[in-house]
Design an enzyme around this catalytic site. Structure first.
Site, PDB file in Angstrom:
ATOM      1  CB  CYS A   2      -2.560   3.921  12.473  1.00 53.93           C
ATOM      2  SG  CYS A   2      -3.531   3.543  11.002  1.00 53.93           S
ATOM      3  NE  ARG A  29       3.346   3.871  14.225  1.00 58.82           N
ATOM      4  CZ  ARG A  29       4.083   2.781  14.050  1.00 58.82           C
ATOM      5  NH1 ARG A  29       5.370   2.828  14.254  1.00 58.82           N
ATOM      6  NH2 ARG A  29       3.526   1.650  13.698  1.00 58.82           N
ATOM      7  CD1 TRP A  72      -0.948   4.619   5.769  1.00 59.55           C
ATOM      8  CD2 TRP A  72      -0.538   6.812   5.692  1.00 59.55           C
ATOM      9  NE1 TRP A  72      -0.428   4.901   4.543  1.00 59.55           N
ATOM     10  CE2 TRP A  72      -0.163   6.229   4.460  1.00 59.55           C
ATOM     11  CE3 TRP A  72      -0.384   8.188   5.859  1.00 59.55           C
ATOM     12  CZ2 TRP A  72       0.372   6.977   3.420  1.00 59.55           C
ATOM     13  CZ3 TRP A  72       0.149   8.927   4.817  1.00 59.55           C
ATOM     14  CH2 TRP A  72       0.522   8.323   3.616  1.00 59.55           C
ATOM     15  CG  ASN A  98      -0.856   0.111  12.960  1.00 55.41           C
ATOM     16  OD1 ASN A  98      -1.115   0.135  11.759  1.00 55.41           O
ATOM     17  ND2 ASN A  98       0.378   0.118  13.434  1.00 55.41           N
ATOM     18  N   GLY A  99      -3.523  -1.611  11.373  1.00 58.99           N
ATOM     19  CA  GLY A  99      -3.476  -2.869  10.630  1.00 58.99           C
ATOM     20  C   GLY A  99      -4.695  -3.032   9.743  1.00 58.99           C
ATOM     21  CD  GLU A 481      14.204   4.020  -8.033  1.00 60.73           C
ATOM     22  OE1 GLU A 481      13.828   4.938  -8.771  1.00 60.73           O
ATOM     23  OE2 GLU A 481      14.068   4.040  -6.796  1.00 60.73           O
ATOM     24  CE  LYS A 485      14.871   5.945  -4.283  1.00 62.98           C
ATOM     25  NZ  LYS A 485      14.042   6.397  -5.394  1.00 62.98           N
ATOM     26  CD  GLU A 488      15.738  10.930  -4.885  1.00 60.05           C
ATOM     27  OE1 GLU A 488      14.982  11.882  -4.714  1.00 60.05           O
ATOM     28  OE2 GLU A 488      15.318   9.759  -5.032  1.00 60.05           O
ATOM     29  CG  HIS A 504      23.341   3.073 -29.970  1.00 58.77           C
ATOM     30  ND1 HIS A 504      23.419   2.939 -31.334  1.00 58.77           N
ATOM     31  CD2 HIS A 504      22.926   1.865 -29.507  1.00 58.77           C
ATOM     32  CE1 HIS A 504      23.044   1.712 -31.677  1.00 58.77           C
ATOM     33  NE2 HIS A 504      22.748   1.049 -30.576  1.00 58.77           N
ATOM     34  CE  LYS A 604       7.955  10.457   0.467  1.00 59.75           C
ATOM     35  NZ  LYS A 604       8.855   9.543  -0.257  1.00 59.75           N
TER      36      LYS A 604
END
Ligand code: M6R
Length: 609
Positions: A2, A29, A72, A98-99, A481, A485, A488, A504, A604
């Protein structure tokens, strides 16, 4: 993760305006709810981000000091009642945090017995009540705050204020960053320097266990045991945007550098390591039902889908449950055969990906139990699933999913222990996985510490137009993956392939200008990977290998370049292997002159089909 901002000054009465402006630069944040408090004007809270708060805060929101917060969510939905600041029952003490306070349930229980009434679901709310309780005895705000902080277990970055001493603010840090801003006749507390920089460049970074007191005139720092301590003043020459990125060039790099902390946050309070058990609070309600589940279908998109593929190996091997992994975008267009003994498990960072959401809805329609592994608390998928596990990875700003991916894999490993122990996994095996999970943050850190060698590698290969990524077993999805990355972020042709599939078709592409990234961990399929690398080298294809530190060195003799990662158990190796691949894609993109945070054509969160 946060955002906290607090101010005390003797320059005028516009603490409200100063706090709102500061919150804006902390918006990266957290942005699910926001709130502000000044002793003169009281508190205003709202779901949503700073723009929503601004609409609610009247022009005349006077104050010479105050605290503010962007949330958050980790505990409780992102609603007005759960937004910070939280206050004591008598409205005298106000706190932003925050936490995660791990022992909040037991503390809350104790306070309730003493007659305290709580208005929110937030773990934070216990703190002002605790301070209120101590204040009754000590009659001293600083002593009461110290006593309360000493009762907390977990992580926190905190700012608090007492109406009785409105000029004085208290800050504390344990695991969540807190920085003090030292101005002329005004002082600040914040989660990072960005909201402080328009006012002063002189800052003090608190360390874990520090408790600071600020007034308009100065600051002092104590440890939790009340001993005095002094911390160096740093002059910051970052601009506000650099400060948001913690001095890193891009959010993506910052988010990768946060991975060790993210893994710790994902694991926090969830491992009973000495019993080899996983405690997943979000699944408690459906724990009995899960015992009767005969099949899990994981639904997800993009990187989250690859996390699901790793999860398939983990859950089948360690929990003995049949698992299928489906692209969210395909699931409902087939006629999936589901029943009450099927669990549909959605994996999503944003919790808003429309295809994954629709797959969950399809699961519901057909009577399946729906579960989520979601990073964004209160998101649609989190709300619509029957139960789930939050990632606690903090907001991910870079479009490329990095820290959330690592966190998804950690949650899947926890789930493998959770379901495995329901279905005959031995305590010994549970303990071994738990031990290895706990060791991950340090191992990830050691990979991140070598980021310049990955950068050098990206520079070496940046002229390549194509890249193949190969892996087997647990590392096949990591090959997918790595390729995703790279494409993109750098817009080149990159393909992920199960190494066994090379013959193959894909091996036809290989020549001396077509490099391959081979994930060759020292595991059950290592010898097979060596054979695949031989086949590529025989066709003159350059190879970069990801290998295991301290294991066999044959791979080194075969390939052009090697990146070593620390040893762990086979099921967790994908977590470590993802890190250099993410770093490689980042540096490759940067080297090509692109902005890795904002790849072209991508968003996003994909909320349209
Ligand atoms: O928010 P979600 O996890 O549901 O998002 C899924 C994908 O859109 C996402 O992982 C995407 O593939 C990323 N750009 C990959 O880096």
């Amino acid at each position: 993760m946060c955002g906290i901002f607090a101010y005390t000054g003797n320059k005028g009465k516009d603490a409200g305006g100063i706090l709102l402006d500061g919150l804006l630069s902390l918006e990266y944040r957290g942005y699910d709810s926001a709130g502000i408090f000044t002793p003169e004007s009281g508190s205003i809270k709202t779901p949503g981000a700073v723009a929503e708060l601004r609409k609610k805060v009247p022009k005349e929101f006077a104050g010479k000091s105050g605290i503010a917060h962007l949330r958050w969510a980790t505990h409780g939905e992102p609603t007005e009642k759960n937004a910070h600041p939280h206050s004591s029952g008598d409205g005298e003490i106000w706190v932003v945090h925050n936490g995660i306070i791990e022992n909040f349930k037991e503390l809350k229980h104790g306070l309730e017995k003493k007659g305290h009434v709580f208005l929110s679901d937030s773990d934070t709310e216990i703190l002002p009540h605790l301070v209120e309780e101590h204040l009754k005895h000590t009659k001293d705000f600083e002593k009461a705050a110290l006593a309360a902080l000493n009762e907390l277990r977990g992580t926190y970055g905190i700012a608090m204020q007492y109406k009785g001493e409105p000029d004085k603010l208290i800050a504390a840090r344990m695991g969540s960053p807190i920085v003090l801003g030292l101005g002329n006749g005004e002082h600040f507390i914040a989660s990072d320097p960005s909201p402080i920089l328009p006012h002063t460049k002189q800052v003090v970074f608190l360390e874990d266990g520090d408790v600071a007191v600020i007034t308009p005139e100065g600051h002092g720092i104590k440890k939790l045991d009340s001993s005095n301590v002094s911390r160096a003043t740093t002059e910051i020459d970052w601009n506000a945007e650099e400060a948001q990125k913690g001095g890193h060039e891009h959010f993506m790099l910052k988010e990768m550098m946060e991975m060790p902390e993210v893994v710790e946050n994902t694991l926090r309070g969830r491992l009973i390591a000495d019993k080899g058990l996983a405690k997943l609070g979000g699944l408690e309600e459906v724990a009995k039902q899960l015992e009767g589940i005969e099949r899990i279908i994981i639904v997800a998109c993009g990187t989250a889908y690859y996390a699901g593929l790793v999860g398939e190996y983990m859950l089948e091997e360690h929990a003995g449950i049949p698992v299928e992994v489906e692209l969210g975008s395909e699931f409902r267009y087939r006629s999936p055969v589901l029943n009450q003994r099927t669990a549909v498990l959605a994996i999503s960072q944003s919790g808003e990906t429309i295809d994954t959401l629709e797959a969950v809805r399809e699961g519901k329609r057909k009577g399946a139990l729906t579960l989520g592994i979601v990073n964004t608390v209160g998101s649609t998928i989190a709300r619509e699933t029957d139960a789930g596990v939050y990632n606690h990875a903090g907001p991910e700003i870079g479009v490329a999913s990095t820290k959330a991916f690592v966190s998804q894999l950690v949650v899947l490993a926890l789930l493998a222990i959770f379901l495995g122990r329901q279905r005959g996994m031995s305590e010994k095996q549970g303990k071994e996985i738990a031990k290895e999970l706990k060791a991950l943050p340090k191992k990830i850190q050691s990979i991140l510490d070598k980021h310049t060698s990955v950068e050098a590698l990206a520079k070496k290969y940046v002229g390549s137009r194509d890249f193949l990524f190969i892996g087997r077993k647990y590392n096949m999805p990591i090959a997918y993956e790595g390729a995703l990355k790279l494409k993109e972020l750098s817009y080149i042709h990159a393909e992920g392939c199960g190494a066994g599939e090379m013959k193959h078709g894909p091996i036809a592409m290989i020549d001396e200008v077509f490099p391959t990234f081979a994930i060759a961990s020292a595991d059950a399929v290592y010898e097979k990977m060596l054979s695949n690398i031989h086949e590529i080298r025989a066709r003159k294809g350059p190879v970069v290998a990801l290998a295991t530190e301290g294991a066999d060195t044959r791979v080194e003799e075969l390939v052009q370049d090697v990146i070593y990662v620390p040893k762990t158990i086979e099921m967790l190796a994908p977590i470590l292997n993802a890190v250099p691949l993410h770093l490689f894609a980042y540096y490759f993109s940067r080297e090509k002159g692109y902005n890795p945070d904002r790849p072209r054509n991508l968003a996003k969160s994909v909320t349209v089909e």
